[in-house]
Design a protein around this motif. Structure first.
Motif, PDB file in Angstrom:
ATOM      1  N   VAL A 252       0.738  -1.213  -0.265  1.00 13.66           N
ATOM      2  CA  VAL A 252       0.187  -0.211   0.040  1.00 13.66           C
ATOM      3  C   VAL A 252       0.799   0.811  -0.214  1.00 13.66           C
ATOM      4  O   VAL A 252       0.763   2.734  -0.746  1.00 13.66           O
ATOM      5  N   SER A 253       2.281   1.190   0.546  1.00 15.77           N
ATOM      6  CA  SER A 253       2.492   2.280   0.643  1.00 15.77           C
ATOM      7  C   SER A 253       3.093   2.918  -0.096  1.00 15.77           C
ATOM      8  O   SER A 253       3.669   3.804  -1.527  1.00 15.77           O
ATOM      9  N   GLU A 254       3.651   2.090  -1.231  1.00 12.27           N
ATOM     10  CA  GLU A 254       4.883   1.261  -2.191  1.00 12.27           C
ATOM     11  C   GLU A 254       3.341   2.329  -3.568  1.00 12.27           C
ATOM     12  O   GLU A 254       3.728   2.909  -4.317  1.00 12.27           O
ATOM     13  N   LEU A 255       2.206   1.544  -3.551  1.00 18.26           N
ATOM     14  CA  LEU A 255       1.782   1.854  -4.732  1.00 18.26           C
ATOM     15  C   LEU A 255       0.769   3.645  -3.913  1.00 18.26           C
ATOM     16  O   LEU A 255       0.845   4.760  -4.859  1.00 18.26           O
ATOM     17  N   VAL A 256       0.572   4.127  -2.705  1.00 11.93           N
ATOM     18  CA  VAL A 256       0.538   5.364  -2.671  1.00 11.93           C
ATOM     19  C   VAL A 256       1.501   6.416  -3.503  1.00 11.93           C
ATOM     20  O   VAL A 256       1.378   6.961  -4.364  1.00 11.93           O
ATOM     21  N   VAL A 257       2.737   5.834  -3.506  1.00 12.33           N
ATOM     22  CA  VAL A 257       4.363   6.265  -4.293  1.00 12.33           C
ATOM     23  C   VAL A 257       3.938   6.878  -5.349  1.00 12.33           C
ATOM     24  O   VAL A 257       4.252   7.666  -6.212  1.00 12.33           O
ATOM     25  N   CYS A 258       4.241   5.208  -6.107  1.00 13.12           N
ATOM     26  CA  CYS A 258       3.508   5.216  -7.808  1.00 13.12           C
ATOM     27  C   CYS A 258       2.441   6.399  -7.810  1.00 13.12           C
ATOM     28  O   CYS A 258       2.543   6.326  -9.258  1.00 13.12           O
ATOM     29  N   THR A 259       1.684   5.802  -7.340  1.00 11.26           N
ATOM     30  CA  THR A 259       0.152   7.338  -7.756  1.00 11.26           C
ATOM     31  C   THR A 259       0.973   8.605  -7.886  1.00 11.26           C
ATOM     32  O   THR A 259       0.211   9.206  -8.278  1.00 11.26           O
ATOM     33  N   PHE A 260       1.696   8.732  -6.135  1.00 10.38           N
ATOM     34  CA  PHE A 260       2.263  10.244  -6.227  1.00 10.38           C
ATOM     35  C   PHE A 260       2.652  10.740  -7.640  1.00 10.38           C
ATOM     36  O   PHE A 260       2.437  12.080  -8.311  1.00 10.38           O
ATOM     37  N   ILE A 261       3.688   9.676  -8.187  1.00 10.87           N
ATOM     38  CA  ILE A 261       4.868   9.982  -9.095  1.00 10.87           C
ATOM     39  C   ILE A 261       4.103  10.358 -10.234  1.00 10.87           C
ATOM     40  O   ILE A 261       4.085  11.265 -11.525  1.00 10.87           O
ATOM     41  N   PHE A 262       2.981   9.603 -10.720  1.00  8.45           N
ATOM     42  CA  PHE A 262       2.124  10.027 -11.787  1.00  8.45           C
ATOM     43  C   PHE A 262       1.380  10.811 -12.364  1.00  8.45           C
ATOM     44  O   PHE A 262       1.253  11.417 -13.385  1.00  8.45           O
ATOM     45  N   ARG A 263       0.874  10.516 -10.839  1.00  5.35           N
ATOM     46  CA  ARG A 263      -0.560  11.519 -11.049  1.00  5.35           C
ATOM     47  C   ARG A 263       0.738  13.255 -11.357  1.00  5.35           C
ATOM     48  O   ARG A 263      -0.115  14.120 -11.302  1.00  5.35           O
ATOM     49  N   GLU A 264       1.324  13.222 -10.307  1.00  2.39           N
ATOM     50  CA  GLU A 264       2.383  14.145 -10.133  1.00  2.39           C
ATOM     51  C   GLU A 264       2.760  14.650 -11.872  1.00  2.39           C
ATOM     52  O   GLU A 264       2.365  15.859 -12.387  1.00  2.39           O
ATOM     53  N   GLU A 265       3.214  13.939 -12.781  1.00  2.00           N
ATOM     54  CA  GLU A 265       4.002  14.506 -14.098  1.00  2.00           C
ATOM     55  C   GLU A 265       2.229  13.976 -15.277  1.00  2.00           C
ATOM     56  O   GLU A 265       2.718  14.933 -15.727  1.00  2.00           O
ATOM     57  N   LEU A 266       1.574  13.448 -14.601  1.00  2.00           N
ATOM     58  CA  LEU A 266       0.445  13.455 -15.452  1.00  2.00           C
ATOM     59  C   LEU A 266       0.008  15.328 -15.385  1.00  2.00           C
ATOM     60  O   LEU A 266      -0.982  15.431 -16.458  1.00  2.00           O
ATOM     61  N   ALA A 267      -0.861  15.091 -14.045  1.00  2.00           N
ATOM     62  CA  ALA A 267      -0.934  16.682 -14.191  1.00  2.00           C
ATOM     63  C   ALA A 267       0.200  17.949 -14.618  1.00  2.00           C
ATOM     64  O   ALA A 267      -0.814  18.793 -15.086  1.00  2.00           O
ATOM     65  N   ARG A 268       1.089  17.531 -14.969  1.00  3.56           N
ATOM     66  CA  ARG A 268       1.681  19.102 -15.739  1.00  3.56           C
ATOM     67  C   ARG A 268       1.755  18.468 -16.421  1.00  3.56           C
ATOM     68  O   ARG A 268       1.776  19.407 -17.615  1.00  3.56           O
ATOM     69  N   ARG A 269       1.449  17.272 -17.166  1.00  9.53           N
ATOM     70  CA  ARG A 269       1.727  16.759 -18.787  1.00  9.53           C
ATOM     71  C   ARG A 269       0.020  17.652 -19.197  1.00  9.53           C
ATOM     72  O   ARG A 269      -0.159  17.909 -20.347  1.00  9.53           O
ATOM     73  N   THR A 270      -0.788  17.440 -18.804  1.00  5.13           N
ATOM     74  CA  THR A 270      -1.734  17.631 -18.780  1.00  5.13           C
ATOM     75  C   THR A 270      -2.588  19.163 -18.289  1.00  5.13           C
ATOM     76  O   THR A 270      -3.928  19.205 -19.205  1.00  5.13           O
ATOM     77  N   GLY A 271      -2.367  19.413 -18.068  1.00 12.30           N
ATOM     78  CA  GLY A 271      -2.714  20.662 -17.383  1.00 12.30           C
ATOM     79  C   GLY A 271      -3.805  20.237 -16.347  1.00 12.30           C
ATOM     80  O   GLY A 271      -5.102  21.134 -15.705  1.00 12.30           O
ATOM     81  N   ALA A 272      -4.351  18.695 -16.018  1.00  8.36           N
ATOM     82  CA  ALA A 272      -5.744  19.092 -14.743  1.00  8.36           C
ATOM     83  C   ALA A 272      -5.512  19.133 -13.749  1.00  8.36           C
ATOM     84  O   ALA A 272      -4.401  18.910 -13.674  1.00  8.36           O
TER      85      ALA A 272
END
Length: 301
Positions: A252-272
């Motif tokens: 669960v801890s690692e899943l939270v970390v993965c989510t943070f990384i991908f969410r940060e990158e997607l938000a930066r790329r898409t501006g959502a």
């Protein structure tokens, strides 16, 4: 599970991976901690993007996120290994059940719930491992002593490949940035270094002892088999439940970390804009990817 399995095969050199990660924390503690906290970046992608530009930051985020998906899969495989020992299921069935439990456990909660749960799981797992280690002192060994003639090249390669991983680990950076002050960060990193080095050696030696008490075709099953052999029936079942729960909590801890990384990158790329539904969708996708890897490749470590 993994370190005991390595100790089952190699004896004390099986602790190399844990010791190498501890060395990475030493580098972080002695040379990089003040700079990381001063700059205020909570992910390796953001740190590298700040210094080297957009393209380098994207590569860093994808690389770190992919590496941590593999680590997430390793935690899931570890939990499934405990479930195989507990229930006698096939590795595939245990992997699918573990993935389902992860989704039920992770999607509704948050980081505070994860941290609190992990602290309880750590205490319980430590108690089970100490009980198991003490219990192994009683039975008479029946197998040969573990062969510890491991090539020095293997030890060096694992160290050189693994130690830098800690320095750029996204969950480490998130943890370092979340601590109240630099003194707390130094104290925490010191505790982690001691836990990895001493714990790794202890688990590897436990695996070496297991090699003389139990025989398993898959070294990943050495710890569950040892628990079932040396602990009384109720204690063995409880120990495997704790092992499953601790591995799942780590996932669960690692899943939270993965989510943070991908969410940060997607938000930066898409501006959502940020939303809970979006975060949960990313979390679910990361869990499914890692779960598929754990089912297809149980010895992912």
């Amino acid at each position: 599970v993994g370190v005991v399995g390595e100790g089952y095969t190699f004896g004390w050199p099986g602790a190399t991976l844990d010791v190498a990660l501890g060395l990475g924390f030493v580098v972080l503690l002695l040379w990089l901690l003040p700079r990381l906290r001063a700059e205020g970046h909570a992910s390796v992608g953001a740190l590298i993007r700040h210094h080297y530009g957009e393209a380098a930051g994207f590569v860093a985020a994808v690389t770190a996120g992919g590496a941590w998906l593999i680590l997430l899969a390793a935690f899931l495989a570890s939990a499934a290994t405990a479930l195989v020992g507990l229930m006698g299921w096939s590795e595939t069935a245990a992997g699918l059940v573990t993935l389902g439990a992860l989704l039920v456990y992770a999607l509704p909660g948050g980081m505070r719930a994860v941290a609190a749960s992990n602290l309880v799981q750590l205490a319980a797992l430590g108690a089970v491992l100490i009980w198991t280690a003490v219990a192994t002192l009683g039975p008479t060994p029946t197998g040969p002593a573990t062969d510890v003639s491991v090539p020095i090249g293997y030890l060096l390669a694992v160290t050189l490949l693994s130690a830098p991983t800690t320095v750029v680990a996204p969950d480490v950076m998130l943890g370092v940035m979340s601590l109240a002050d630099s003194r707390s960060a130094r104290r925490t990193l010191g505790f982690v270094i001691a836990s990895l080095v001493v714990g790794g050696l202890g688990l590897a030696l436990l695996g070496a002892r297991a090699a003389r008490l139990v025989s398993v075709a898959n070294s990943e099953q050495a710890l569950p088999a040892l628990i079932e052999t040396v602990l009384p029936h109720v204690g063995a079942s409880g120990g495997l439940v704790v092992l499953f729960g601790a591995s799942l909590a780590g996932a669960v801890s690692e899943l939270v970390v993965c989510t943070f990384i991908f969410r940060e990158e997607l938000a930066r790329r898409t501006g959502a804009s940020e939303s809970l539904a979006r975060a949960r969708a990313i979390m679910g996708a990361a869990a499914l990817l890692a779960g598929a890897l754990a089912v297809l490749r149980p010895q992912v470590v």
